[in-house]
Design an enzyme around this catalytic site. Structure first.
Site, PDB file in Angstrom:
ATOM      1  CB  ALA A 127      -0.984  -0.396   0.882  1.00 23.94           C
ATOM      2  CE1 TYR A 187       6.654   4.770  -4.868  1.00 25.73           C
ATOM      3  CE2 TYR A 187       8.238   5.176  -6.775  1.00 25.73           C
ATOM      4  CZ  TYR A 187       7.070   4.074  -6.260  1.00 25.73           C
ATOM      5  OH  TYR A 187       7.391   3.562  -6.065  1.00 25.73           O
TER       6      TYR A 187
END
Ligand code: UDP
Length: 332
Positions: A82, A149
């Site tokens: 996730a 990220y």
């Protein structure tokens, strides 16, 4: 029982299939923001030969949501997918990424520790390496991510090292290169909204009403001027997670591995593979470079081969074929 966070997403769902195939009981935890309820339905309806495939909707940013899963089930190990994963978005809205990816993982790890679960396979990325200093990239390559990220994933890798030293929590971090393809039985596949990845974007442009494919940058210092990437098939990738679980179950120490094929394919080569598989001439717009794209990313996968016993088997063409089968179903 294996807990799979993000099991309703692209890579997570293929892993759930691989786990079911290996006879594991699985509980999927997903907030369905990016994952799909249809995918959960598909996974729950697979013939799991009496094994459990459960789904809990919840958010990692809410500690009670994730902690309650550990109270309800006897979890042996966690596979943690996730996360948000769009590079451009991560740079525009870093807070969103730090909260979801880093804080969410901290909650997951806290719940693991409180419930005495000490094994985790973590979905990391080649983006933790940043601009390559050399290729192919092995695990000794410096990790200097160039976007938020990549930094969230590297922070989690560092946190996992600290948690091993302090609490004995063992992790395997799998650093993915470019994941491609779909389930060979077309039960699940890549489904992002919006889609930013190369292969689905090329294939989508072959269906009526879709946007024309845009090729970003043809002036890189590569064999044909377009970016070179290492496309690893999603089913091969899923198998590596089973090996990683096995490694931890056998008492393996905290470790990290690249998951790629060692083959580099340019955007033009991928485009040609898509034309070959679809039998169509695909219209293309040549665009300027996309910001933040390194010219070449290729994995050295020797460590995963030697220490996990994992070898990728599928070709780029296999990935394009299954991706096309999946897109064909979705475009009906
Ligand atoms: N790319 C492209 N058009 C698209 C999507 C991607 O030309 O619609 C290029 C992109 O610039 C990069 C390569 O394809 O060179 C792989 O991009 P992708 O987003 O699939 O993966 P990334 O390497 O960014 O993780």
């Amino acid at each position: 029982m294996i807990l799979v966070t993000g099991g309703a997403g692209y890579i997570g769902s293929h892993n759930v299939l691989a786990l079911i195939e290996k006879g594991y009981d699985v509980v999927i935890f997903d907030n369905l923001e990016l994952g799909h309820i249809e995918t959960v339905g598909t996974l729950k309806n697979i013939d799991s030969k009496g094994k459990v495939v459960d789904f809990i909707q919840g958010d990692l940013q809410n500690f009670d949501d994730i902690n309650s899963v550990f109270k309800k089930y006897k979890i042996d190990a966690v596979i943690h997918f996730a996360a948000y994963s769009q590079v451009g978005e991560s740079v525009k809205d870093p807070q969103k990424y730090y909260f979801n990816n880093v804080y969410g993982t901290l909650n997951l790890l806290r719940a693991m520790l409180e419930n005495d679960v000490k094994r985790i396979v973590f979905s990391s990325t080649a983006a933790t390496y940043g601009e390559p200093v050399y290729v192919p990239i092995d695990e000794k390559h410096p990790q200097n991510p160039i976007n938020t990220y990549g930094r969230t994933k590297l922070m989690i890798e560092n946190i996992l090292d600290d948690y091993d030293r302090a609490y004995g929590l063992k992790s395997v971090r799998l650093r993915y290169f470019n994941v491609a393809g779909a389930d060979s039985k077309t039960r699940v596949g890549e489904w992002h909204e919006p889609e930013t990845h190369l292969i689905p974007n090329i294939l989508k442009s072959t269906f009526g009403g879709s946007k024309k494919f845009q090729m970003f940058g043809t002036d890189y210092d590569t064999k044909d001027g377009t970016c070179v990437r290492d496309y690893i098939n999603v089913e091969d990738l899923a198998k590596a997670h089973i090996f990683a679980l096995d490694y931890l179950e056998k008492g393996g120490e905290t470790n990290y591995f690249n998951l790629g094929t060692t083959e580099g394919n340019s955007v033009k080569e991928v485009f040609k593979a898509c034309e070959d598989v679809t039998g169509k001439e695909i219209p293309v717009d040549i665009m300027p470079r996309r910001e933040g794209d390194p010219a070449t990313l290729i994995a050295d996968n020797t460590k995963a081969k030697n220490e996990l016993g994992w070898t990728p088997e599928k070709t780029l063409s296999d990935s394009v074929k299954t991706a096309y089968a999946w897109e064909s179903i979705r475009s009906i």
